[in-house]
Design a protein around this motif. Structure first.
Motif, PDB file in Angstrom:
ATOM      1  N   HIS A 137       0.867  -1.167   0.000  1.00  0.00           N
ATOM      2  CA  HIS A 137       0.000   0.000   0.000  1.00  0.00           C
ATOM      3  C   HIS A 137       0.910   1.225   0.000  1.00  0.00           C
ATOM      4  O   HIS A 137       1.830   1.314   0.808  1.00  0.00           O
ATOM      5  N   LEU A 138       0.675   2.138  -0.919  1.00  0.00           N
ATOM      6  CA  LEU A 138       1.461   3.356  -0.993  1.00  0.00           C
ATOM      7  C   LEU A 138       0.519   4.522  -1.255  1.00  0.00           C
ATOM      8  O   LEU A 138      -0.328   4.452  -2.154  1.00  0.00           O
ATOM      9  N   ASP A 188      -8.308   5.377  -4.672  1.00  0.00           N
ATOM     10  CA  ASP A 188      -7.577   4.109  -4.613  1.00  0.00           C
ATOM     11  C   ASP A 188      -7.449   3.549  -6.025  1.00  0.00           C
ATOM     12  O   ASP A 188      -8.431   3.555  -6.785  1.00  0.00           O
ATOM     13  N   LEU A 189      -6.258   3.044  -6.358  1.00  0.00           N
ATOM     14  CA  LEU A 189      -6.033   2.444  -7.662  1.00  0.00           C
ATOM     15  C   LEU A 189      -5.403   1.064  -7.508  1.00  0.00           C
ATOM     16  O   LEU A 189      -4.612   0.834  -6.597  1.00  0.00           O
ATOM     17  N   ASN A 190      -5.762   0.172  -8.414  1.00  0.00           N
ATOM     18  CA  ASN A 190      -5.104  -1.128  -8.494  1.00  0.00           C
ATOM     19  C   ASN A 190      -3.866  -0.926  -9.363  1.00  0.00           C
ATOM     20  O   ASN A 190      -3.952  -0.857 -10.580  1.00  0.00           O
ATOM     21  N   LEU A 206      -2.419   1.670  -4.635  1.00  0.00           N
ATOM     22  CA  LEU A 206      -1.833   2.999  -4.731  1.00  0.00           C
ATOM     23  C   LEU A 206      -2.947   4.002  -4.466  1.00  0.00           C
ATOM     24  O   LEU A 206      -4.005   3.933  -5.086  1.00  0.00           O
ATOM     25  N   VAL A 207      -2.704   4.911  -3.530  1.00  0.00           N
ATOM     26  CA  VAL A 207      -3.707   5.922  -3.210  1.00  0.00           C
ATOM     27  C   VAL A 207      -3.146   7.297  -3.566  1.00  0.00           C
ATOM     28  O   VAL A 207      -2.060   7.674  -3.119  1.00  0.00           O
ATOM     29  N   PHE A 222       9.115   5.120  -6.881  1.00  0.00           N
ATOM     30  CA  PHE A 222       8.440   3.876  -6.531  1.00  0.00           C
ATOM     31  C   PHE A 222       8.086   3.144  -7.812  1.00  0.00           C
ATOM     32  O   PHE A 222       8.194   3.694  -8.903  1.00  0.00           O
ATOM     33  N   GLY A 223       7.670   1.914  -7.688  1.00  0.00           N
ATOM     34  CA  GLY A 223       7.257   1.152  -8.845  1.00  0.00           C
ATOM     35  C   GLY A 223       7.077  -0.298  -8.485  1.00  0.00           C
ATOM     36  O   GLY A 223       6.987  -0.646  -7.301  1.00  0.00           O
TER      37      GLY A 223
END
Length: 143
Positions: A8-9, A40-42, A48-49, A77-78
């Motif tokens: 979670h980031l 919020d994203l998948n 990823l927020v 990040f990645g």
């Protein structure tokens, strides 16, 4: 390799709609819960927020670290992908005319930890890296 669980980031963005569109349209992330100030994203199986932060204070001069003769942005990040998915993503990003900080290439070629990598920025200047290995289980933490 132990079971890999999603991370979670949460990251700051200046314009929630512009950023949401970038992650959904360019990186093909799906949207989860959201409000007018966060979404919020998948992100390739991870959460990823994006949090709206007006007047996002980005330094004029980016901090970098020299890695394999390239100026790698810090922070970044990645995710680690399989090499076939990485190649498809790199081609897709080129076709969508994403401007790379570091063009897709093979880093540490012929050495322990050889990896494919690429870097680019989201609309708020957050640096993103996607990397891949031929053999993730044995190369990810190779010395």
């Amino acid at each position: 390799m132990k079971e890999i669980l999603p991370f979670h980031l949460a990251i700051p963005v200046q314009d929630i709609e512009k950023s949401k569109n970038f992650y959904k349209e360019v990186l093909e992330c799906s949207e989860g819960r959201s409000s007018s100030t966060w979404v919020d994203l998948n992100f390739f199986g991870h959460q990823l927020v994006l949090h709206k932060k007006e007047n996002l204070d980005k330094k004029e001069e980016n901090t970098t670290n020299l890695v394999d003769s390239k100026n790698v942005p810090i922070p970044h990040f990645g995710v680690v992908l399989t090499i076939s998915i990485w190649k498809k993503l790199a081609e897709n990003l080129k076709n969508k005319e994403v401007k790379f900080i570091i063009d897709p290439y093979i880093r540490f070629e012929g050495e322990a930890g050889e990896q494919a990598t690429m870097f680019f920025l989201d609309p708020s200047g957050n640096a993103i890296e996607f990397k891949a290995f031929q053999d993730i289980a044995n190369q990810l933490f190779a010395r």
